[in-house]
Write a protein that holds these residues in place. Structure first.
Motif, short mmCIF file in Angstrom:
data_model
loop_
_atom_site.label_atom_id
_atom_site.label_comp_id
_atom_site.label_asym_id
_atom_site.label_seq_id
_atom_site.Cartn_x
_atom_site.Cartn_y
_atom_site.Cartn_z
N ILE A 168 -37.37 -7.41 24.94
CA ILE A 168 -38.01 -6.10 25.07
C ILE A 168 -37.34 -5.08 24.16
O ILE A 168 -37.97 -4.15 23.65
N THR A 169 -36.05 -5.30 23.87
CA THR A 169 -35.33 -4.37 23.00
C THR A 169 -35.70 -4.61 21.53
O THR A 169 -35.91 -3.67 20.77
N PHE A 170 -35.80 -5.89 21.16
CA PHE A 170 -36.01 -6.22 19.75
C PHE A 170 -37.50 -6.32 19.39
O PHE A 170 -37.93 -5.92 18.31
N ALA A 171 -38.30 -6.88 20.31
CA ALA A 171 -39.70 -7.16 19.98
C ALA A 171 -40.65 -6.28 20.76
O ALA A 171 -41.87 -6.34 20.55
N ALA A 172 -40.12 -5.49 21.68
CA ALA A 172 -40.91 -4.59 22.51
C ALA A 172 -41.88 -5.36 23.40
O ALA A 172 -41.78 -6.58 23.51
N ASN A 173 -42.79 -4.63 24.03
CA ASN A 173 -43.67 -5.21 25.06
C ASN A 173 -45.11 -4.92 24.66
O ASN A 173 -45.79 -4.13 25.28
N ILE A 174 -45.57 -5.59 23.61
CA ILE A 174 -46.89 -5.29 23.06
C ILE A 174 -47.90 -6.29 23.60
O ILE A 174 -47.75 -7.50 23.37
N PRO A 175 -48.91 -5.82 24.33
CA PRO A 175 -49.89 -6.73 24.91
C PRO A 175 -50.52 -7.59 23.82
O PRO A 175 -50.84 -7.11 22.73
N GLY A 176 -50.68 -8.88 24.10
CA GLY A 176 -51.32 -9.78 23.14
C GLY A 176 -50.44 -10.18 21.98
O GLY A 176 -50.84 -10.98 21.14
#
Lengths: 231, 364
Positions: free
Chosen positions: A167-175
């Protein structure tokens, strides 16, 4: 039975974890072999660095990845300029985060199984004309195979459950980067989605059980083959 | 050996391992079985590992024929997999994940399958080809290991106590296979052992080692009769060797007639070899009686005309003497009581009749 969004979450999770394991397998085996078969200066230090992801807060690992591989990072800068590769906030970035977190577990399991391979067999192979690579691929690796399977499944499970670094590096992007744990976290944060959260929770348990069963089956098969050889 | 430096092995090395120093020089000819013999800790296995390239010498060289395998001064060290030497280790070291067939072909060069069937038959392992090593008995596993080493088409075969840990019957069986094999293959063999019985059966030359040094080296029958090495030879002093040609079988009496190189006849209990074969015979040193002049008829079958070459007091037993005997080019040793030696007035150079009470073919 499952909604399209749930299927998508599972697909992303499997893709991310699978890529992570495939990516760390070659360097993981190489490092494990180095640690198992060689003594060199700084071995203890390398061992410590390898274990860092196990003891650091995952968010710290994610943040360090961002510093190193972000567009302005010392490595990310070059990846972007030379290959046009951007890792942060992509599913590949999530795979990198999962791979880094799973790396020590893989190395540990493979190293233990490599150490259990009798070096006398390797010496015998070399007297039969086998060079270093042939000895490794025909003697060492096959005899360490059970450890390789265990290590890979352990790493797969670890990458699948990765949360903080992802979640820190790639974030929480739907899809894109919303893996199972991230999706579950999002649902828990959303009022009125308790039922959906419960479904994902059950799904997580099902996937975990499934990988345990697969690992158990593979281990049993390997044991069985050895027993057959023991008569 | 005139050709020792040409196609044989030559080594002159120093190697320190902890407190143990091995400092040895030896040359072996390009054919036949050379035994490295000595008690455990005498440096046999160290030498073998240096020859195989598994260790590097601290100083000195290892050469095979014209090729330098290791040279501490120039730092040259041909790695084991480029030496083309076959090694049979103490434990068979078969690969557990390959079948016997896979083990045998592991080191086989392309196009090396020609003598596969022959060797498999010679070692009696044809029925084992599809089995996994864990299902083999100790003796079977050693035979497979020997076959595997030979199929890699080595220039030299190194065997490190290949009979260790086998029980009596298995040991005799494998010894029989090895003896047969070493007569058939035409590459030199270095055979490490601390068991006199094995060497009497298969060695042509003997290198006597003690505490990392070479005490002596030479043809086996010659070293066996060297009285000054009684101590180092340990159990060896119990026998000496004769080589004879098989002439005929006497089926009526269940005997075999042989003839020594100097023409003297010998009779032994029937042995399973063909006329014309060269047979190696062991004569225990305590089973020879010496007589001056023709003794009265006795029930013993064999009487040999000999010349007393040397008389030496035993270093371990004050009551006995070791007597070196000569018959043509061959030599024998006899152990007599010191009293008998004096009573008969035996002296070096005297002719005598050796009454041999016990003579048996060496195993294999």
């Amino acid at each position: 039975m499952l909604s399209a969004a749930e299927w998508q979450t599972i697909a992303i999770s499997l893709k991310v974890a699978g890529t992570a394991v495939a990516g760390i397998l070659p360097p993981g085996v190489a490092v494990a072999w180095l640690m198992a078969r060689h003594d060199f200066r700084g071995k203890a230090l390398l061992d410590g660095v390898l274990h860092l992801p196990l003891v650091l807060p995952p968010v710290v690992v994610g943040y360090l990845l961002l510093l190193a591989l972000g567009r302005q990072g010392w490595l990310g800068h070059w990846l972007d300029r030379l290959f046009g590769i951007t890792l942060p906030f992509t599913w590949q970035g999530a795979a990198v985060a999962g791979g880094v977190m799973a790396f020590p577990l893989l190395v540990r399991a493979v190293r233990l199984s490599l150490e259990a391979v009798d070096v006398k067999l390797e010496a015998a192979a070399s007297t039969l004309g086998a060079g270093r690579w042939r000895v490794f691929f025909t003697i060492t690796l096959p005899l360490a195979f059970p450890g390789l399977v265990t290590g890979s499944l352990l790493a797969f499970a670890r990458a699948l459950s990765e949360f903080g670094a992802t979640i820190t590096f790639a974030a929480n992007i739907p899809g894109q980067t919303r893996t199972l744990p991230l999706a579950l976290y999002t649902l828990i944060q959303t009022p009125g989605r308790e039922a959906a959260a419960a479904r994902l929770c059950a799904l997580s348990i099902a996937i975990a059980m499934l990988s345990l069963l697969v690992s158990e089956w593979l281990a049993r098969r390997a044991r069985h083959r050895l027993q057959e050889r023991d008569g | 050996m005139p050709n020792a430096n040409h196609d044989g092995l030559h080594l002159d090395i120093r190697k320190r391992q902890g407190a143990f120093l091995t400092e040895a020089a030896l040359s072996t000819p390009g054919r036949g079985v050379t035994a490295l013999f000595g008690p455990s800790g005498s440096g046999k296995t160290t030498l073998l590992r240096l020859i195989a390239g598994l260790d590097r010498p601290d100083a000195g060289v290892v050469r095979l024929g014209d090729e330098t395998l290791s040279d501490a001064r120039t730092g040259r060290h041909v790695p084991p997999h480029r030496r083309r030497l076959g090694v049979v280790f103490q434990e068979a070291r078969l690969f557990p994940h390959y079948r016997v067939r896979g083990n045998l072909t592991y080191g086989m060069p392309a196009g090396g399958a020609a003598n596969f069937d022959d060797l498999v038959a010679l070692l009696g392992i044809g029925k084992l080809l599809e089995r996994f090593p864990a299902t083999l008995s100790g003796g079977e596993a050693r035979r497979v290991a020997i076959g595997r080493a030979l199929l890699s088409q080595p220039r030299l075969l190194l065997m490190d106590e290949p009979l260790t840990g086998l029980d009596g019957a298995r040991k005799q069986e494998l010894l029989h296979y090895i003896a047969r094999l070493t007569r058939r293959i035409d590459i030199p063999v270095i055979y490490v052992s601390h068991d006199p019985e094995e060497l009497v059966s298969i060695a042509d030359r003997l290198v006597l080692l003690d505490q990392g040094r070479v005490l002596t080296a030479g043809p086996l029958d010659e070293v066996l009769t060297r009285l000054e090495f009684s101590d180092a030879l340990g159990g060896f002093d119990a026998v000496s060797l004769l080589t004879a040609r098989l002439e005929a079988h006497d089926t009526a009496y269940g005997l075999t007639r042989l003839r020594l190189a100097d023409g003297q006849p010998l009779v032994v209990p029937a042995i399973d070899r063909r006329p014309g074969d060269s047979v190696r015979l062991r004569v225990p040193v305590r089973d020879i009686t010496l007589a001056l002049g023709t003794p009265a008829p006795t029930s013993d079958l064999n009487r040999l005309e000999v010349v007393i070459e040397r008389i030496a007091r035993s270093t371990t037993d004050a009551a006995t003497v070791d007597v070196g005997l000569r018959l043509g080019e061959a030599r024998l040793r006899a152990r007599l009581t010191r009293h008998a030696c004096h009573a008969l007035g035996l002296r070096e150079g005297m002719a005598a009749i050796a009454v041999v009470r016990n003579i048996t073919p060496a195993a294999g």
